[in-house]
Design a protein around this motif. Structure first.
Motif, PDB file in Angstrom:
ATOM      1  N   VAL A 260       0.977  -1.207   0.133  1.00 47.33           N
ATOM      2  CA  VAL A 260       0.136   0.043  -0.109  1.00 47.33           C
ATOM      3  C   VAL A 260       0.903   1.122   0.061  1.00 47.33           C
ATOM      4  O   VAL A 260       1.930   1.319   0.687  1.00 47.33           O
ATOM      5  N   SER A 274      -3.330   3.832  -1.692  1.00 44.97           N
ATOM      6  CA  SER A 274      -3.533   3.376  -3.147  1.00 44.97           C
ATOM      7  C   SER A 274      -4.691   2.296  -3.396  1.00 44.97           C
ATOM      8  O   SER A 274      -5.146   2.459  -4.363  1.00 44.97           O
ATOM      9  N   ARG A 275      -5.313   1.847  -2.399  1.00 46.28           N
ATOM     10  CA  ARG A 275      -6.300   1.010  -2.260  1.00 46.28           C
ATOM     11  C   ARG A 275      -6.958   1.082  -1.148  1.00 46.28           C
ATOM     12  O   ARG A 275      -6.540   1.021  -0.145  1.00 46.28           O
TER      13      ARG A 275
END
Length: 782
Positions: A260, A274-275
């Motif tokens: 991440v 990022s997610r």
């Protein structure tokens, strides 16, 4: 509604919810029995192997952990671990002078024991290291108790290197539950789990003794990662290692940060994950100890929901301010999960190294990982000079509150200061914690001047929770707005449900029922508890399906809510599930039968099911554990009253008052008992004493006023209720009493004003609408 004994116990238990960061204890030299339940990703044979087995492959992590607060959470008392002055140092408190000394290379204290007399006690364990260190003493029955005189381990220049008492000025003596020998300082219950690894309390309710065990005498690798034998087998390719290859034999994968990144967004100055974070394994692992909670079972399985083995506290008013700021010592979980950081996907280890426990960067740099310094670490944002204490991010967004006399804790709700909310609702704020001579409105005006707009923040539930807490007009609508807003943090929605519980109506109950289907167990639990105090028909309609909830605390509260009238009409198809869930409830209370709350809860359960002998026995056991436990006296007296033994009830209440002369509840209960015995003068005195001891308790004032009115003292009764209404302007009982008393005094106009205020408070209430209509029409209220 349930009998008074039920909600009295529930209220007190809620107020005493605790988690380990104060006291804990273990039997030396023992090893914990491996859990019989299989961890999420491990075989049933997984066992604890110890930190030394991890060090060979994970040398860097092990080196970071050594010397950390987790490593030093609890240590055998010796020359290396004891920080305090044991060179015949003396400390005076509450008329007792304690002496700290050494004998034959061991550490002792001469202090007041359970009988109040001086006695020499050996220090068995050192507990914690900074900013203070406590000491554990072993008493008979496997009990380990935390001495309330602690060592201030801070440097002398900062006021440290001294003995001090954790309850200064409170004059706590033997017999008080907060005395070091009392139930409130018992390590086995209060502290042990969070200062050790694989703790098993092992209380024997029949013998009243502990055989507490552990795997390691500190918070070691497997406290967070789970039993490591399968992982070791996989790493060394021994045994049936191939069976564990998929998950590397790990009990739980704490990998939510792996791969991440946080990408900065120039326009906002903030970063975006990022997610999305799609699980909460890490946060829930930390919550076991870093939450205000009570433990309900020893069979913790890594990766299972915390509510399987712990009861997590909500934003209760006695623990948090209504805007979510910490008030009592709540540790961090309840604060963090209401924050914008949590909503954005931040986890604990984004800021803290999970092994050393240190911040990942010093000072404002830890925040600069995600918040661009050019925008936020600048006077244009902080409005304070760079490098000054007030320019620290934490000064405004994570202010501290000091607990245990010298231990400042940061509020992890990471909020924007809202002095405008303080000005309106009375909560504290970070600005005025420094600018103490200025008003909250001054601070709010300053923020508006800097920014050109009113203060705004992520947490915007203060008004709704406060309105719900005091029952002011509009409470239902505001709380419903929170409950149905899925963008609100789960703990906020659950806390709104808890406040709505006393006012369930056909409209509000639908929202609570919807919450029983929420994906978050904290919300489902709050909904089940609220419905458990509702009408029997509603309980019978909704709660049976919750008996199969995957989370233990939800199941057992569903069963508890069905006890009583609904139980008799429970469909045969749900009887087995009810029996299983109720057995779990009994197991939880039995697990905590070392506490008066556990015994009292069992007593109430028996009482509501009609087993008066069993109820009596449990209440007496509660009092044997803690002779100052007020609720047990009141509930035992109710059992005796239900048997028709009013004089026995009176004797029980007087016994309780001999132990607790300032207990308003016992004076109140005694007044009711005396009233039933037609001893009016004595009854009025007892009820009056109760009200004087708890002048802010509107219910006590209302009952006393009714008694005064019945005794022909209507003028005194009305004066009392009017004075109470000044302090509690939205209390339904007080307003109802004033309606009736005003009519009796011949003042229909005043009665109608009070009746209309009731309608304003509860516009859905047919009862209040009918009352107002009858008063307006000149028909005497029923």
């Amino acid at each position: 509604m349930r009998a008074r004994v039920a909600w009295l116990v529930a209220a007190l238990v809620a107020a005493i919810v605790v988690a380990g960061a104060i006291l804990w204890q273990l039997q030396p030299g023992r090893t914990a029995t491996p859990t019989a339940s299989a961890p999420v990703a491990a075989a049933p044979t997984a066992s604890f192997v110890g930190a030394a087995a991890c060090a060979g492959c994970h040398a860097k992590e092990h080196a970071a952990w050594k010397g950390s607060d987790h490593d030093l959470a609890m240590q055998v008392a010796d020359e290396r671990t004891v920080l305090g002055d044991f060179a015949d140092a003396k400390f005076a408190y509450a008329g007792t002078t304690s002496t700290f000394f050494r004998r034959d290379g061991r550490f002792f204290v001469s202090t007041d024991g359970p009988d109040g007399k001086l006695q020499d006690y050996e220090i068995r364990y050192a507990f914690g290291v900074r900013p203070l260190q406590q000491y554990l003493i072993e008493l008979p029955g496997g009990r380990m108790q935390a001495l309330s005189i602690a060592w201030d381990s801070r440097p002398k220049a900062r006021g440290g290197q001294r003995w001090f008492h954790l309850y200064p000025g409170q004059n706590i003596k033997a017999g008080d539950p907060l005395h070091w020998t009392g139930v409130g300082q018992n390590w086995n219950f209060m502290c042990a789990e969070c200062h050790s690894t694989q703790l098993k309390k092992n209380f024997d309710p029949a013998a009243g003794t502990f055989n507490t065990t552990w795997a390691e005498l500190d918070v070691a690798c497997e406290a967070c990662h789970g039993p490591g034998s399968d992982h070791v087998a996989w790493a060394k390719r021994t045994g049936d290692w191939q069976a564990h290859a998929a998950g590397k034999g790990l009990a739980i994968a704490l990998d939510e940060r792996r791969g991440v990144a946080w990408a900065p967004v120039a326009a906002s100055g903030n970063s975006v994950r990022s997610r999305p974070r799609e699980s909460a394994r890490e946060i829930e692992t930390c919550a076991r100890c870093h939450a205000r909670a009570s433990r309900v079972s020893d069979d913790f399985v890594h990766g299972k929901p915390p509510l399987d083995t712990h009861r997590l506290a909500l934003l209760d008013e006695n623990l948090y301010w209504n805007d979510g700021q910490m008030r009592d010592e709540v540790y961090n979980w309840g604060s963090f999960v209401q924050s914008r950081m949590h909503a954005a996907g931040v986890t604990c280890s984004d800021c803290h190294d999970p092994h050393s426990l240190k911040l990942r960067a010093d000072g404002n740099a830890v925040c600069a990982q995600c918040h661009l310094p050019a925008k936020y670490d600048a006077p244009s944002h902080t409005q304070h000079a760079i490098g000054t204490p007030a320019a620290a991010c934490t000064a405004c967004h994570m202010p501290t509150t000091t607990y245990m006399v010298i231990d400042p804790r940061h509020d992890h709700s990471m909020r924007v200061p809202r002095p405008d909310v303080s000005a309106k609702l009375g909560m504290p704020n970070a600005c005025n914690s420094c600018h103490t001579k200025q008003s909250a409105q001054w601070a709010a005006d300053a923020i508006r001047k800097w920014t050109g707009r009113p203060p705004a923040s992520f947490q915007n539930f203060a008004d709704a929770l406060r309105t719900g807490t005091i029952g002011a007009p509009g409470a239902r609508g505001k709380l419903l707005g929170l409950i149905d807003d899925k963008a609100q943090p789960a703990i906020v929605r659950a806390s709104a449900i808890a406040r709505l519980g006393p006012w369930l109506t056909p409209v509000t109950v639908d929202a609570v029922i919807r919450a029983t289907n929420d994906p978050d167990a904290v919300v489902r639990l709050a909904a089940v508890e609220a419905l458990g105090h509702g009408e029997p028909a509603t309980r019978l309609r909704i709660l049976p399906r919750m008996l199969d909830d995957p989370v233990r605390m939800v199941r057992i509260e569903a069963a508890r809510g069905l006890v009583g009238p609904p139980e008799k009409d429970l469909p045969a198809s749900r009887r087995a599930a009810f029996d299983r869930a109720l057995a779990e409830y009994v197991a939880v209370q039995t697990y905590n039968a070392d506490r008066p709350e556990g015994r009292s809860s069992l007593g109430t359960l028996h009482f509501e099911r009609g087993d008066l002998d069993a109820a009596t026995a449990e209440y007496r056991k509660a009092l044997a554990l803690d002779p100052t436990f007020v609720v047990a006296y009141a509930n035992l007296a109710d059992v005796q009253r239900s048997r028709g033994a009013e004089q026995d009830a009176e004797a029980t209440l007087r016994e309780g008052l001999a132990r607790n002369p300032k207990a308003a509840l016992l004076h109140h209960s005694l007044g009711l008992s005396l009233a039933r015995q037609k001893r009016t003068a004595e009854s009025l005195k007892a009820l009056g004493d109760a009200m004087k001891l708890a002048p802010d308790n509107a219910r006590l004032a209302y009952v006393y006023a009714v008694a005064l009115n019945d005794a022909g003292k209507r003028r005194e009764a009305m004066a009392l209720l009017r004075a109470t209404l000044q302090r509690q302007p939205w209390d339904r009982d007080v307003l109802t009493g004033l309606v009736h008393f005003s009519l009796q005094a011949g003042d229909r106009g005043e009665a109608l004003r009070y009746a209309n205020r009731l309608r304003e408070l509860d516009p859905e209430s047919q009862e209040h609408a009918l009352l107002a209509q009858r008063v307006a029409g000149g028909t005497p209220p029923r």
